[in-house]
Scaffold this motif. Sequence first.
Motif, PDB file in Angstrom:
ATOM      1  N   ASN A  16     149.108 -51.324  11.797  1.00  0.00           N
ATOM      2  CA  ASN A  16     149.515 -51.263  10.473  1.00  0.00           C
ATOM      3  C   ASN A  16     148.445 -51.782   9.427  1.00  0.00           C
ATOM      4  O   ASN A  16     148.319 -52.572   8.788  1.00  0.00           O
ATOM      5  CB  ASN A  16     150.691 -52.644  10.274  1.00  0.00           C
ATOM      6  CG  ASN A  16     151.871 -52.095  10.971  1.00  0.00           C
ATOM      7  OD1 ASN A  16     152.099 -50.962  10.963  1.00  0.00           O
ATOM      8  ND2 ASN A  16     152.759 -53.219  11.179  1.00  0.00           N
ATOM      9  N   GLU A  18     147.316 -49.338   7.021  1.00  0.00           N
ATOM     10  CA  GLU A  18     147.236 -48.200   6.001  1.00  0.00           C
ATOM     11  C   GLU A  18     146.311 -48.729   4.706  1.00  0.00           C
ATOM     12  O   GLU A  18     145.779 -47.753   4.147  1.00  0.00           O
ATOM     13  CB  GLU A  18     148.491 -47.961   5.527  1.00  0.00           C
ATOM     14  CG  GLU A  18     149.194 -49.184   4.524  1.00  0.00           C
ATOM     15  CD  GLU A  18     150.613 -49.065   4.235  1.00  0.00           C
ATOM     16  OE1 GLU A  18     151.449 -47.877   4.452  1.00  0.00           O
ATOM     17  OE2 GLU A  18     151.286 -49.848   3.467  1.00  0.00           O
ATOM     18  N   GLU A  19     146.221 -49.923   4.414  1.00  0.00           N
ATOM     19  CA  GLU A  19     145.361 -50.213   3.438  1.00  0.00           C
ATOM     20  C   GLU A  19     144.014 -50.070   3.515  1.00  0.00           C
ATOM     21  O   GLU A  19     143.050 -49.919   2.836  1.00  0.00           O
ATOM     22  CB  GLU A  19     145.526 -51.665   2.924  1.00  0.00           C
ATOM     23  CG  GLU A  19     144.717 -52.449   1.849  1.00  0.00           C
ATOM     24  CD  GLU A  19     145.146 -53.459   1.334  1.00  0.00           C
ATOM     25  OE1 GLU A  19     144.527 -54.087   0.466  1.00  0.00           O
ATOM     26  OE2 GLU A  19     146.146 -54.285   2.124  1.00  0.00           O
ATOM     27  N   SER A  47     152.149 -48.477  14.868  1.00  0.00           N
ATOM     28  CA  SER A  47     152.332 -48.716  13.364  1.00  0.00           C
ATOM     29  C   SER A  47     153.647 -48.369  13.102  1.00  0.00           C
ATOM     30  O   SER A  47     154.020 -47.317  13.312  1.00  0.00           O
ATOM     31  CB  SER A  47     151.154 -48.127  12.755  1.00  0.00           C
ATOM     32  OG  SER A  47     149.945 -48.777  13.157  1.00  0.00           O
ATOM     33  N   ASP A  48     154.223 -49.036  11.927  1.00  0.00           N
ATOM     34  CA  ASP A  48     155.460 -48.837  11.302  1.00  0.00           C
ATOM     35  C   ASP A  48     155.110 -48.738   9.711  1.00  0.00           C
ATOM     36  O   ASP A  48     156.228 -48.569   9.058  1.00  0.00           O
ATOM     37  CB  ASP A  48     156.546 -49.469  11.610  1.00  0.00           C
ATOM     38  CG  ASP A  48     156.248 -51.251  11.439  1.00  0.00           C
ATOM     39  OD1 ASP A  48     155.142 -51.403  10.588  1.00  0.00           O
ATOM     40  OD2 ASP A  48     156.810 -51.890  12.114  1.00  0.00           O
ATOM     41  N   ASP A  49     153.627 -48.592   9.479  1.00  0.00           N
ATOM     42  CA  ASP A  49     153.553 -48.309   7.854  1.00  0.00           C
ATOM     43  C   ASP A  49     153.049 -46.764   8.053  1.00  0.00           C
ATOM     44  O   ASP A  49     153.314 -46.015   8.756  1.00  0.00           O
ATOM     45  CB  ASP A  49     152.432 -49.380   7.359  1.00  0.00           C
ATOM     46  CG  ASP A  49     151.145 -49.468   8.209  1.00  0.00           C
ATOM     47  OD1 ASP A  49     150.955 -48.431   9.072  1.00  0.00           O
ATOM     48  OD2 ASP A  49     150.322 -50.149   7.755  1.00  0.00           O
ATOM     49  N   ARG A  50     152.001 -46.689   7.138  1.00  0.00           N
ATOM     50  CA  ARG A  50     151.283 -45.066   6.866  1.00  0.00           C
ATOM     51  C   ARG A  50     150.128 -44.831   7.752  1.00  0.00           C
ATOM     52  O   ARG A  50     149.648 -43.890   7.622  1.00  0.00           O
ATOM     53  CB  ARG A  50     151.100 -44.908   5.440  1.00  0.00           C
ATOM     54  CG  ARG A  50     152.532 -44.863   4.546  1.00  0.00           C
ATOM     55  CD  ARG A  50     151.918 -44.376   3.083  1.00  0.00           C
ATOM     56  NE  ARG A  50     151.303 -43.021   3.048  1.00  0.00           N
ATOM     57  CZ  ARG A  50     149.916 -42.887   2.707  1.00  0.00           C
ATOM     58  NH1 ARG A  50     149.301 -44.051   2.608  1.00  0.00           N
ATOM     59  NH2 ARG A  50     149.517 -41.818   2.922  1.00  0.00           N
ATOM     60  N   THR A  51     149.858 -46.042   8.587  1.00  0.00           N
ATOM     61  CA  THR A  51     148.582 -45.716   9.133  1.00  0.00           C
ATOM     62  C   THR A  51     148.512 -44.417  10.283  1.00  0.00           C
ATOM     63  O   THR A  51     147.772 -43.686  10.058  1.00  0.00           O
ATOM     64  CB  THR A  51     148.252 -46.775  10.343  1.00  0.00           C
ATOM     65  OG1 THR A  51     148.270 -48.130   9.680  1.00  0.00           O
ATOM     66  CG2 THR A  51     147.173 -46.467  11.174  1.00  0.00           C
TER      67      THR A  51
END
Length: 345
Positions: A16, A18-19, A47-51
């Motif tokens: 996680n 993505e930032e 990861s469960d974000d945009r990574t």
Amino acid sequence: MIKNYPFVSIIIPCRNEEEFIDDCVKSILKQNFPKENLEVLVMDGMSDDRTREIIKNYEKKYSFIKLIENPEKVTPKGMNLGVENSKGDIIIFLNAHSVFDKEFLKWTIYYLKNRPEATIVGGTFTSIVKKDNFFSKTIALVLDSVFGSGGVRYRQRKKEGFIKDTLPFAAYRRDFFKKIGYMDEELLRGQDAELNLRILKLGGKIYFSPKIKSYVYVRSSLKKLFRQQFQYGYFKVKIAQKLGLKSILRQIIPSVFVLALFSTGILSFFSEIFLVIFLIIFGAYFFLDLIFSLQIGTKEGFKYFPITLFVFFLLHFSYGVGFLGGVLSFLILRKKIKGDIGINR
């Protein structure tokens, strides 16, 4: 400067991020280094974000970038899995919320070739902010201060040469993993420091050059800073348990301070002598805090002075409490490490 480039594997454990992962990968792409001699393995802890999406887009454009799943979601397991899947003669671990200077690989490989007796080669490490907000900037200034980082070490050191200390994002010769083993998977924090100290204990050599530069994005809030430093202190006890107290002697100062403050504070209710001792300890600390906070305020702007006083205390207090928590868990209660305290930030 360099002939016959070695094959380099850069391993990035993450979850996680993505930032930060985009900046991290871009800093590798900007390296003045032949890409045919490079591979980048992103060890993603599901990861469960945009990574994953970001890395897969890079995979489509660059054949040397690969996304590999780390089902156990634990940082050292991802690092070891990365080594097992890598082909490089040289192994470099990089945090997803960190970036390389544009000449990082150039100087790293230069010193590996010109210092063949060095087991590890590494350099400086500077705090930077992703979002230029007041708290992030203050945290960065505190972490890069001698009072905040606990000595010159890799943040302040200027002199090139062999050192008896750990380094961040160092380059390892692949052969040494066969001799000393991989990352200790019990250590959810500080696993790279333990590996470096283990190498020193077994007779290896670490070479430092200020020409090798990297940068890390600091925590964006005081809550995240507290959590990070608590975890560093907590697992430092496990490192001492494995390698001996001497290996981390300098790093127990915050815990001694916290223990002394707590114990004399409680005992001061029963004896004036302990009240005097408490005031002396707190007064000495406050004086140092004041001096270094004024130093930052004078250089960077007086607006940082009041909050810097508090952030220094939070940094040392959280690390010290974490260390004491580790003593209770690992040395007294003999607890085993279970689960993951968080690969990401």
